[in-house]
Design a protein around this motif. Sequence first.
Motif, PDB file in Angstrom:
ATOM      1  N   SER A 108      21.165  -0.410   2.704  1.00 14.75           N
ATOM      2  CA  SER A 108      20.062  -0.803   1.718  1.00 14.75           C
ATOM      3  C   SER A 108      19.930  -2.533   1.603  1.00 14.75           C
ATOM      4  O   SER A 108      20.809  -3.015   2.110  1.00 14.75           O
ATOM      5  CB  SER A 108      20.576  -0.501   0.396  1.00 14.75           C
ATOM      6  OG  SER A 108      21.751  -0.844   0.032  1.00 14.75           O
ATOM      7  N   ALA A 109      18.842  -2.879   0.937  1.00 14.26           N
ATOM      8  CA  ALA A 109      18.657  -4.368   0.936  1.00 14.26           C
ATOM      9  C   ALA A 109      17.132  -4.359   0.073  1.00 14.26           C
ATOM     10  O   ALA A 109      16.573  -3.584  -0.095  1.00 14.26           O
ATOM     11  CB  ALA A 109      18.395  -4.879   2.312  1.00 14.26           C
ATOM     12  N   ASP A 110      17.119  -5.726  -0.260  1.00 10.28           N
ATOM     13  CA  ASP A 110      15.636  -5.985  -0.949  1.00 10.28           C
ATOM     14  C   ASP A 110      14.792  -6.070   0.119  1.00 10.28           C
ATOM     15  O   ASP A 110      14.870  -6.748   1.118  1.00 10.28           O
ATOM     16  CB  ASP A 110      16.174  -7.392  -1.705  1.00 10.28           C
ATOM     17  CG  ASP A 110      14.810  -7.764  -2.469  1.00 10.28           C
ATOM     18  OD1 ASP A 110      13.802  -7.154  -2.543  1.00 10.28           O
ATOM     19  OD2 ASP A 110      14.944  -8.729  -3.157  1.00 10.28           O
TER      20      ASP A 110
ATOM     21  N   LYS B  13      12.060  -7.277  -0.157  1.00 11.31           N
ATOM     22  CA  LYS B  13      11.273  -8.538  -0.211  1.00 11.31           C
ATOM     23  C   LYS B  13      12.054  -9.708   1.274  1.00 11.31           C
ATOM     24  O   LYS B  13      11.518 -10.436   1.745  1.00 11.31           O
ATOM     25  CB  LYS B  13      11.422  -9.660  -1.120  1.00 11.31           C
ATOM     26  CG  LYS B  13      10.611  -8.945  -2.440  1.00 11.31           C
ATOM     27  CD  LYS B  13      10.753  -9.725  -3.639  1.00 11.31           C
ATOM     28  CE  LYS B  13       9.833  -8.708  -4.907  1.00 11.31           C
ATOM     29  NZ  LYS B  13      10.023  -9.543  -5.972  1.00 11.31           N
ATOM     30  N   THR B  14      13.275  -9.074   1.567  1.00  9.41           N
ATOM     31  CA  THR B  14      13.962 -10.009   2.544  1.00  9.41           C
ATOM     32  C   THR B  14      14.233  -8.796   3.924  1.00  9.41           C
ATOM     33  O   THR B  14      14.878  -9.600   4.835  1.00  9.41           O
ATOM     34  CB  THR B  14      15.204 -10.599   1.940  1.00  9.41           C
ATOM     35  OG1 THR B  14      16.102  -9.651   1.597  1.00  9.41           O
ATOM     36  CG2 THR B  14      14.962 -11.638   1.117  1.00  9.41           C
TER      37      THR B  14
ATOM     38  N   VAL C 162      10.128   0.681  -0.036  1.00  6.60           N
ATOM     39  CA  VAL C 162       9.634   0.274  -1.726  1.00  6.60           C
ATOM     40  C   VAL C 162       8.879   1.409  -2.068  1.00  6.60           C
ATOM     41  O   VAL C 162       8.055   2.143  -1.805  1.00  6.60           O
ATOM     42  CB  VAL C 162       8.503  -0.905  -1.245  1.00  6.60           C
ATOM     43  CG1 VAL C 162       7.954  -1.136  -2.653  1.00  6.60           C
ATOM     44  CG2 VAL C 162       8.963  -1.839  -0.398  1.00  6.60           C
TER      45      VAL C 162
ATOM     46  N   ASN D 198      16.507   2.743  -0.679  1.00  4.83           N
ATOM     47  CA  ASN D 198      16.143   2.371  -2.011  1.00  4.83           C
ATOM     48  C   ASN D 198      16.152   3.311  -3.319  1.00  4.83           C
ATOM     49  O   ASN D 198      15.818   4.385  -3.020  1.00  4.83           O
ATOM     50  CB  ASN D 198      14.771   1.481  -1.980  1.00  4.83           C
ATOM     51  CG  ASN D 198      14.753   0.197  -2.756  1.00  4.83           C
ATOM     52  OD1 ASN D 198      15.761   0.179  -3.718  1.00  4.83           O
ATOM     53  ND2 ASN D 198      13.863  -0.702  -2.594  1.00  4.83           N
TER      54      ASN D 198
ATOM     55  N   LYS E   6      14.556   3.800  -7.664  1.00  4.75           N
ATOM     56  CA  LYS E   6      13.810   3.182  -8.643  1.00  4.75           C
ATOM     57  C   LYS E   6      14.304   4.302 -10.017  1.00  4.75           C
ATOM     58  O   LYS E   6      13.905   5.462  -9.823  1.00  4.75           O
ATOM     59  CB  LYS E   6      12.327   3.249  -8.590  1.00  4.75           C
ATOM     60  CG  LYS E   6      11.440   2.687  -9.614  1.00  4.75           C
ATOM     61  CD  LYS E   6      10.060   2.312  -9.292  1.00  4.75           C
ATOM     62  CE  LYS E   6       9.574   2.022 -10.530  1.00  4.75           C
ATOM     63  NZ  LYS E   6       8.284   0.960 -10.452  1.00  4.75           N
TER      64      LYS E   6
END
Length: 119
Positions: A9-11, A13-14, A20, A111, A113
Motif C-alpha cells: 500500500s502507498a499514497d 499521489k506518489t 484510488v 487502498n 476509504k
Amino acid sequence: MKFGEVIKSADFKTEKHAPVIEAPEKIKSEELFEVEVSVGKEIPHPNTIEHHIKWIDLYIQYDEDPNTLHIGRYNFGPSINEPIIKTKIKLAKSGKLIAVSYCNKHGVWENSKEIKVEV
C-alpha cells in the motif's frame, strides 16, 4: 508467510500502483451511489503486455463486523482498456471500501476509504 504480508500500500499521489477509490464520504442508508476505482490516477500506469494492471477487486468491511464482503472483480487486458471501473452500490451501514489491484510486474496493492452511512 501469509498473503496479507505481500500486499503493498502507498499514497496514490506518489505510487502509480495504488488503487484510488472515489466515492462520497457520507451516504443515506440503502441509497444507490457510484464508486470509481482507478490505478494510475496521479502517475499513469503503463498498459503494455509486459507491464499492466490485470484486475481490481472491490470489497466492503462493515464497521464492527469481522467479515469482508466481495463486491466484484474487474478484469483488464493489456493495451486494450485502462484500469478504471465504475459501479453503483448501496450500503445499509457504515464501513470501509477496500480496493485491491494486481500488477503483473509489481504484485498486489490495496487502498481503502471509509463510508459513513446516515440512517
